[in-house]
Design a protein around this motif. Structure first.
Motif, PDB file in Angstrom:
ATOM      1  N   GLY A  70       8.720  17.313  -4.238  1.00  0.00           N
ATOM      2  CA  GLY A  70       7.272  17.174  -4.335  1.00  0.00           C
ATOM      3  C   GLY A  70       6.718  17.418  -5.718  1.00  0.00           C
ATOM      4  N   ALA A  71       7.463  18.090  -6.577  1.00  0.00           N
ATOM      5  CA  ALA A  71       6.989  18.356  -7.940  1.00  0.00           C
ATOM      6  C   ALA A  71       7.106  17.091  -8.785  1.00  0.00           C
ATOM      7  CB  ALA A  71       7.796  19.479  -8.565  1.00  0.00           C
ATOM      8  N   PHE A  72       6.218  16.939  -9.748  1.00  0.00           N
ATOM      9  CA  PHE A  72       6.320  15.819 -10.679  1.00  0.00           C
ATOM     10  C   PHE A  72       7.193  16.221 -11.848  1.00  0.00           C
ATOM     11  CE2 PHE A  72       2.407  14.476  -8.566  1.00  0.00           C
ATOM     12  CZ  PHE A  72       2.705  13.147  -8.338  1.00  0.00           C
ATOM     13  N   ALA A  73       7.995  15.276 -12.314  1.00  0.00           N
ATOM     14  CA  ALA A  73       8.882  15.519 -13.438  1.00  0.00           C
ATOM     15  C   ALA A  73       8.965  14.260 -14.280  1.00  0.00           C
ATOM     16  CB  ALA A  73      10.273  15.912 -12.945  1.00  0.00           C
ATOM     17  N   VAL A  74       9.465  14.414 -15.497  1.00  0.00           N
ATOM     18  CA  VAL A  74       9.623  13.299 -16.431  1.00  0.00           C
ATOM     19  C   VAL A  74      11.109  13.118 -16.710  1.00  0.00           C
ATOM     20  CG1 VAL A  74       9.089  12.458 -18.755  1.00  0.00           C
ATOM     21  CG2 VAL A  74       7.381  13.757 -17.476  1.00  0.00           C
ATOM     22  N   ASP A  75      11.560  11.879 -16.620  1.00  0.00           N
ATOM     23  CA  ASP A  75      12.920  11.521 -17.005  1.00  0.00           C
ATOM     24  C   ASP A  75      12.908  11.394 -18.523  1.00  0.00           C
ATOM     25  OD1 ASP A  75      15.327  10.246 -17.600  1.00  0.00           O
ATOM     26  OD2 ASP A  75      15.250   8.938 -15.845  1.00  0.00           O
ATOM     27  N   ALA A  76      13.479  12.357 -19.212  1.00  0.00           N
ATOM     28  CA  ALA A  76      13.418  12.397 -20.674  1.00  0.00           C
ATOM     29  C   ALA A  76      14.186  11.253 -21.321  1.00  0.00           C
ATOM     30  CB  ALA A  76      13.949  13.740 -21.179  1.00  0.00           C
ATOM     31  N   ARG A  77      15.042  10.574 -20.588  1.00  0.00           N
ATOM     32  CA  ARG A  77      15.797   9.465 -21.167  1.00  0.00           C
ATOM     33  C   ARG A  77      14.899   8.292 -21.517  1.00  0.00           C
ATOM     34  NH1 ARG A  77      19.992   8.492 -16.501  1.00  0.00           N
ATOM     35  NH2 ARG A  77      17.973   8.462 -15.445  1.00  0.00           N
ATOM     36  N   ASP A  78      13.889   8.032 -20.661  1.00  0.00           N
ATOM     37  CA  ASP A  78      13.027   6.873 -20.915  1.00  0.00           C
ATOM     38  C   ASP A  78      11.541   7.169 -20.717  1.00  0.00           C
ATOM     39  OD1 ASP A  78      12.897   7.092 -18.170  1.00  0.00           O
ATOM     40  OD2 ASP A  78      13.927   5.208 -17.760  1.00  0.00           O
ATOM     41  N   GLY A  79      11.193   8.401 -20.361  1.00  0.00           N
ATOM     42  CA  GLY A  79       9.788   8.783 -20.234  1.00  0.00           C
ATOM     43  C   GLY A  79       9.147   8.459 -18.905  1.00  0.00           C
ATOM     44  N   ARG A  80       9.924   7.964 -17.933  1.00  0.00           N
ATOM     45  CA  ARG A  80       9.332   7.649 -16.627  1.00  0.00           C
ATOM     46  C   ARG A  80       8.951   8.934 -15.899  1.00  0.00           C
ATOM     47  NH1 ARG A  80      13.404   3.916 -13.469  1.00  0.00           N
ATOM     48  NH2 ARG A  80      14.880   5.301 -14.508  1.00  0.00           N
ATOM     49  N   VAL A  81       7.848   8.853 -15.184  1.00  0.00           N
ATOM     50  CA  VAL A  81       7.352   9.979 -14.395  1.00  0.00           C
ATOM     51  C   VAL A  81       7.690   9.712 -12.938  1.00  0.00           C
ATOM     52  CG1 VAL A  81       5.280  11.222 -13.655  1.00  0.00           C
ATOM     53  CG2 VAL A  81       5.475  10.388 -16.000  1.00  0.00           C
ATOM     54  N   GLY A  82       8.113  10.761 -12.246  1.00  0.00           N
ATOM     55  CA  GLY A  82       8.418  10.615 -10.829  1.00  0.00           C
ATOM     56  C   GLY A  82       8.211  11.902 -10.079  1.00  0.00           C
ATOM     57  N   ARG A  83       8.105  11.755  -8.776  1.00  0.00           N
ATOM     58  CA  ARG A  83       8.005  12.915  -7.890  1.00  0.00           C
ATOM     59  C   ARG A  83       9.424  13.226  -7.421  1.00  0.00           C
ATOM     60  NH1 ARG A  83       3.935  15.520  -4.997  1.00  0.00           N
ATOM     61  NH2 ARG A  83       2.330  14.030  -5.539  1.00  0.00           N
ATOM     62  N   VAL A  84       9.810  14.488  -7.494  1.00  0.00           N
ATOM     63  CA  VAL A  84      11.137  14.901  -7.063  1.00  0.00           C
ATOM     64  C   VAL A  84      11.223  14.728  -5.552  1.00  0.00           C
ATOM     65  CG1 VAL A  84      12.757  16.832  -6.908  1.00  0.00           C
ATOM     66  CG2 VAL A  84      11.338  16.566  -8.957  1.00  0.00           C
ATOM     67  N   VAL A  85      12.235  13.969  -5.106  1.00  0.00           N
ATOM     68  CA  VAL A  85      12.416  13.754  -3.675  1.00  0.00           C
ATOM     69  C   VAL A  85      13.694  14.412  -3.173  1.00  0.00           C
ATOM     70  CG1 VAL A  85      11.033  11.660  -3.551  1.00  0.00           C
ATOM     71  CG2 VAL A  85      13.466  11.487  -4.050  1.00  0.00           C
ATOM     72  N   GLY A  86      14.522  14.889  -4.061  1.00  0.00           N
ATOM     73  CA  GLY A  86      15.741  15.561  -3.632  1.00  0.00           C
ATOM     74  C   GLY A  86      16.768  15.607  -4.731  1.00  0.00           C
ATOM     75  N   ARG A  87      17.973  15.979  -4.324  1.00  0.00           N
ATOM     76  CA  ARG A  87      19.087  16.074  -5.257  1.00  0.00           C
ATOM     77  C   ARG A  87      20.258  15.276  -4.708  1.00  0.00           C
ATOM     78  NH1 ARG A  87      19.572  19.514  -9.045  1.00  0.00           N
ATOM     79  NH2 ARG A  87      17.816  20.770  -9.609  1.00  0.00           N
ATOM     80  N   ALA A  88      21.059  14.776  -5.617  1.00  0.00           N
ATOM     81  CA  ALA A  88      22.301  14.091  -5.269  1.00  0.00           C
ATOM     82  C   ALA A  88      23.372  14.631  -6.207  1.00  0.00           C
ATOM     83  CB  ALA A  88      22.150  12.579  -5.427  1.00  0.00           C
ATOM     84  N   GLY A  89      24.065  15.653  -5.759  1.00  0.00           N
ATOM     85  CA  GLY A  89      25.051  16.305  -6.613  1.00  0.00           C
ATOM     86  C   GLY A  89      24.351  17.037  -7.742  1.00  0.00           C
TER      87      GLY A  89
END
Length: 83
Positions: free
Chosen positions: A19-38
């Motif tokens: 549910g938290a918002f985060a930024v993918d530092a590789r390309d600057g895309r913003v997304g809501r955390v939906v879970g983890r995969a490994g």
């Protein structure tokens, strides 16, 4: 949505729960955390769209301004859905 504003603290974003918002530092895309995969964090763009995976060390917490823009994008998307 891309975000220029990353708050410091990569470990905080990687530890952020769903549910938290985060930024993918590789390309600057913003997304809501939906879970983890490994060791990766799964993100979904505000307003919907395909999820993507980002390495935990490349996830940054979103700044307050980026979070606000993301929430507005989600609200706009929801207002366009049929009722």
């Amino acid at each position: 949505m891309t975000g220029e504003g990353c708050a410091p603290g990569a470990s905080e974003a990687a530890a952020a729960g769903a549910g938290a918002f985060a930024v993918d530092a590789r390309d600057g895309r913003v997304g809501r955390v939906v879970g983890r995969a490994g060791t990766n964090v799964r993100l979904r763009p505000p307003g919907g769209g395909p999820e993507w995976e980002c390495p935990s060390d490349a996830v940054r917490p979103a700044s307050p301004g980026v979070v606000l823009r993301a929430r507005v994008a989600e609200a706009n998307r929801e207002s366009q859905l049929p009722r």
